[in-house]
Scaffold this motif. Structure first.
Motif, PDB file in Angstrom:
ATOM      1  N   SER A  40       5.011   9.015   5.029  1.00 32.26           N
ATOM      2  CA  SER A  40       5.630   9.086   6.338  1.00 32.26           C
ATOM      3  C   SER A  40       5.631  10.557   6.732  1.00 32.26           C
ATOM      4  CB  SER A  40       7.053   8.531   6.269  1.00 32.26           C
ATOM      5  OG  SER A  40       7.637   8.548   7.534  1.00 32.26           O
ATOM      6  N   VAL A  41       4.937  10.915   7.794  1.00 25.59           N
ATOM      7  CA  VAL A  41       4.754  12.312   8.169  1.00 25.59           C
ATOM      8  C   VAL A  41       5.642  12.630   9.361  1.00 25.59           C
ATOM      9  CG1 VAL A  41       3.077  14.055   8.865  1.00 25.59           C
ATOM     10  CG2 VAL A  41       2.368  12.195   7.375  1.00 25.59           C
ATOM     11  N   SER A  42       6.486  13.669   9.205  1.00 26.76           N
ATOM     12  CA  SER A  42       7.388  14.071  10.276  1.00 26.76           C
ATOM     13  C   SER A  42       6.677  15.014  11.244  1.00 26.76           C
ATOM     14  CB  SER A  42       8.618  14.763   9.685  1.00 26.76           C
ATOM     15  OG  SER A  42       8.241  16.014   9.131  1.00 26.76           O
ATOM     16  N   HIS A  43       7.407  15.428  12.276  1.00 29.36           N
ATOM     17  CA  HIS A  43       6.837  16.339  13.270  1.00 29.36           C
ATOM     18  C   HIS A  43       6.479  17.689  12.641  1.00 29.36           C
ATOM     19  CE1 HIS A  43       6.107  18.195  17.136  1.00 29.36           C
ATOM     20  NE2 HIS A  43       6.978  19.151  16.848  1.00 29.36           N
ATOM     21  N   SER A  44       7.301  18.132  11.675  1.00 28.48           N
ATOM     22  CA  SER A  44       7.024  19.405  10.997  1.00 28.48           C
ATOM     23  C   SER A  44       6.054  19.228   9.832  1.00 28.48           C
ATOM     24  CB  SER A  44       8.325  20.018  10.485  1.00 28.48           C
ATOM     25  OG  SER A  44       8.924  19.162   9.532  1.00 28.48           O
ATOM     26  N   HIS A  45       5.441  18.058   9.742  1.00 29.22           N
ATOM     27  CA  HIS A  45       4.432  17.706   8.739  1.00 29.22           C
ATOM     28  C   HIS A  45       4.978  17.619   7.309  1.00 29.22           C
ATOM     29  CE1 HIS A  45       0.281  16.589   8.417  1.00 29.22           C
ATOM     30  NE2 HIS A  45       0.128  17.342   7.347  1.00 29.22           N
ATOM     31  N   LEU A  46       6.281  17.363   7.187  1.00 32.81           N
ATOM     32  CA  LEU A  46       6.850  17.057   5.867  1.00 32.81           C
ATOM     33  C   LEU A  46       6.465  15.628   5.528  1.00 32.81           C
ATOM     34  CD1 LEU A  46      10.437  18.540   6.080  1.00 32.81           C
ATOM     35  CD2 LEU A  46       8.552  19.358   4.674  1.00 32.81           C
ATOM     36  N   ARG A  47       6.017  15.406   4.308  1.00 34.42           N
ATOM     37  CA  ARG A  47       5.561  14.073   3.912  1.00 34.42           C
ATOM     38  C   ARG A  47       6.492  13.483   2.867  1.00 34.42           C
ATOM     39  NH1 ARG A  47      -0.481  15.198   2.330  1.00 34.42           N
ATOM     40  NH2 ARG A  47       0.499  17.081   1.574  1.00 34.42           N
ATOM     41  N   THR A  48       6.947  12.252   3.111  1.00 32.94           N
ATOM     42  CA  THR A  48       7.738  11.503   2.148  1.00 32.94           C
ATOM     43  C   THR A  48       7.017  10.201   1.862  1.00 32.94           C
ATOM     44  OG1 THR A  48       9.044  10.552   3.928  1.00 32.94           O
ATOM     45  CG2 THR A  48       9.945  12.501   2.854  1.00 32.94           C
ATOM     46  N   LYS A  49       7.061   9.793   0.601  1.00 33.21           N
ATOM     47  CA  LYS A  49       6.331   8.584   0.212  1.00 33.21           C
ATOM     48  C   LYS A  49       7.012   7.340   0.756  1.00 33.21           C
ATOM     49  CE  LYS A  49       3.865  10.083  -3.818  1.00 33.21           C
ATOM     50  NZ  LYS A  49       3.443   9.738  -5.166  1.00 33.21           N
ATOM     51  N   ASN A  62       0.849  -1.183   0.000  1.00 34.51           N
ATOM     52  CA  ASN A  62       0.000   0.000   0.000  1.00 34.51           C
ATOM     53  C   ASN A  62       0.889   1.238   0.000  1.00 34.51           C
ATOM     54  OD1 ASN A  62      -2.299   1.613   0.283  1.00 34.51           O
ATOM     55  ND2 ASN A  62      -2.130   1.589   2.514  1.00 34.51           N
ATOM     56  N   ASN A  63       0.533   2.241  -0.812  1.00 32.55           N
ATOM     57  CA  ASN A  63       1.277   3.497  -0.829  1.00 32.55           C
ATOM     58  C   ASN A  63       0.766   4.406   0.270  1.00 32.55           C
ATOM     59  OD1 ASN A  63       2.833   2.826  -3.086  1.00 32.55           O
ATOM     60  ND2 ASN A  63       1.219   3.466  -4.471  1.00 32.55           N
ATOM     61  N   GLY A  64       1.708   5.115   0.917  1.00 31.86           N
ATOM     62  CA  GLY A  64       1.315   6.036   1.968  1.00 31.86           C
ATOM     63  C   GLY A  64       2.400   7.071   2.179  1.00 31.86           C
ATOM     64  N   LYS A  80       6.165   2.767   1.267  1.00 29.14           N
ATOM     65  CA  LYS A  80       5.296   1.619   0.986  1.00 29.14           C
ATOM     66  C   LYS A  80       5.071   0.847   2.266  1.00 29.14           C
ATOM     67  CE  LYS A  80       5.635   0.463  -3.804  1.00 29.14           C
ATOM     68  NZ  LYS A  80       5.866  -0.607  -4.756  1.00 29.14           N
ATOM     69  N   GLN A  81       3.832   0.438   2.483  1.00 29.62           N
ATOM     70  CA  GLN A  81       3.493  -0.421   3.614  1.00 29.62           C
ATOM     71  C   GLN A  81       3.318  -1.826   3.054  1.00 29.62           C
ATOM     72  OE1 GLN A  81      -0.039   1.642   4.802  1.00 29.62           O
ATOM     73  NE2 GLN A  81       1.056   2.883   6.300  1.00 29.62           N
ATOM     74  N   HIS A  82       4.305  -2.677   3.293  1.00 30.86           N
ATOM     75  CA  HIS A  82       4.294  -4.019   2.734  1.00 30.86           C
ATOM     76  C   HIS A  82       3.413  -4.955   3.560  1.00 30.86           C
ATOM     77  CE1 HIS A  82       7.335  -3.189  -0.264  1.00 30.86           C
ATOM     78  NE2 HIS A  82       8.045  -2.569   0.678  1.00 30.86           N
ATOM     79  N   VAL A  83       2.924  -5.991   2.916  1.00 35.09           N
ATOM     80  CA  VAL A  83       2.102  -7.002   3.564  1.00 35.09           C
ATOM     81  C   VAL A  83       3.025  -7.930   4.358  1.00 35.09           C
ATOM     82  CG1 VAL A  83       0.418  -8.821   3.140  1.00 35.09           C
ATOM     83  CG2 VAL A  83       0.539  -6.887   1.611  1.00 35.09           C
ATOM     84  N   ASN A  84       2.559  -8.389   5.513  1.00 38.23           N
ATOM     85  CA  ASN A  84       3.327  -9.331   6.330  1.00 38.23           C
ATOM     86  C   ASN A  84       3.142 -10.731   5.734  1.00 38.23           C
ATOM     87  OD1 ASN A  84       4.711 -10.628   8.294  1.00 38.23           O
ATOM     88  ND2 ASN A  84       3.323 -10.111   9.961  1.00 38.23           N
ATOM     89  N   LEU A  85       4.084 -11.129   4.867  1.00 37.63           N
ATOM     90  CA  LEU A  85       3.996 -12.415   4.179  1.00 37.63           C
ATOM     91  C   LEU A  85       4.858 -13.459   4.870  1.00 37.63           C
ATOM     92  CD1 LEU A  85       4.189 -11.317   0.458  1.00 37.63           C
ATOM     93  CD2 LEU A  85       2.188 -12.027   1.719  1.00 37.63           C
ATOM     94  N   GLN A  86       4.340 -14.655   4.970  1.00 41.73           N
ATOM     95  CA  GLN A  86       5.041 -15.788   5.554  1.00 41.73           C
ATOM     96  C   GLN A  86       4.909 -16.987   4.613  1.00 41.73           C
ATOM     97  OE1 GLN A  86       6.578 -15.351   8.584  1.00 41.73           O
ATOM     98  NE2 GLN A  86       5.802 -13.253   8.582  1.00 41.73           N
ATOM     99  N   THR A  87       5.941 -17.834   4.564  1.00 45.79           N
ATOM    100  CA  THR A  87       5.819 -19.073   3.796  1.00 45.79           C
ATOM    101  C   THR A  87       5.185 -20.117   4.700  1.00 45.79           C
ATOM    102  OG1 THR A  87       8.060 -19.697   4.402  1.00 45.79           O
ATOM    103  CG2 THR A  87       7.758 -18.617   2.268  1.00 45.79           C
ATOM    104  N   LYS A  88       4.188 -20.815   4.191  1.00 42.19           N
ATOM    105  CA  LYS A  88       3.409 -21.743   5.000  1.00 42.19           C
ATOM    106  C   LYS A  88       3.173 -23.023   4.202  1.00 42.19           C
ATOM    107  CE  LYS A  88       0.669 -22.202   8.667  1.00 42.19           C
ATOM    108  NZ  LYS A  88       1.266 -22.511   9.920  1.00 42.19           N
ATOM    109  N   LYS A  89       3.273 -24.151   4.868  1.00 42.31           N
ATOM    110  CA  LYS A  89       2.943 -25.426   4.235  1.00 42.31           C
ATOM    111  C   LYS A  89       1.496 -25.760   4.561  1.00 42.31           C
ATOM    112  CE  LYS A  89       5.821 -28.860   4.652  1.00 42.31           C
ATOM    113  NZ  LYS A  89       6.841 -29.788   5.167  1.00 42.31           N
TER     114      LYS A  89
END
Length: 64
Positions: free
Chosen positions: A17-26, A13-15, A28-37
């Protein structure tokens, strides 16, 4: 390895990151993926797949 869940097709997901002075930098929020049998009833063998942790939790709920 792609960062996509094989069952739910969840991806990053794109989002901002907001600093204390409200500067925004792009970021990515990645999904928590696990390998599972997981046991496949149709193929009668173990399948090794990458799934999100939310899907793992729902698989335990429906008792597969």
């Amino acid at each position: 390895m792609s960062k996509i869940c094989k069952i739910s097709n969840k991806k990053a997901n794109n989002g901002y990151s907001v600093s204390h002075s409200h500067l925004r930098t792009k970021k990515k929020q990645h999904v928590n993926l696990q390998t599972k049998k997981i046991w496949s009833i149709r193929q009668k063998r173990w399948l090794k797949i990458t799934v999100s942790t939310k899907i793992i939790k729902s698989l335990h709920k429906i008792k597969l």
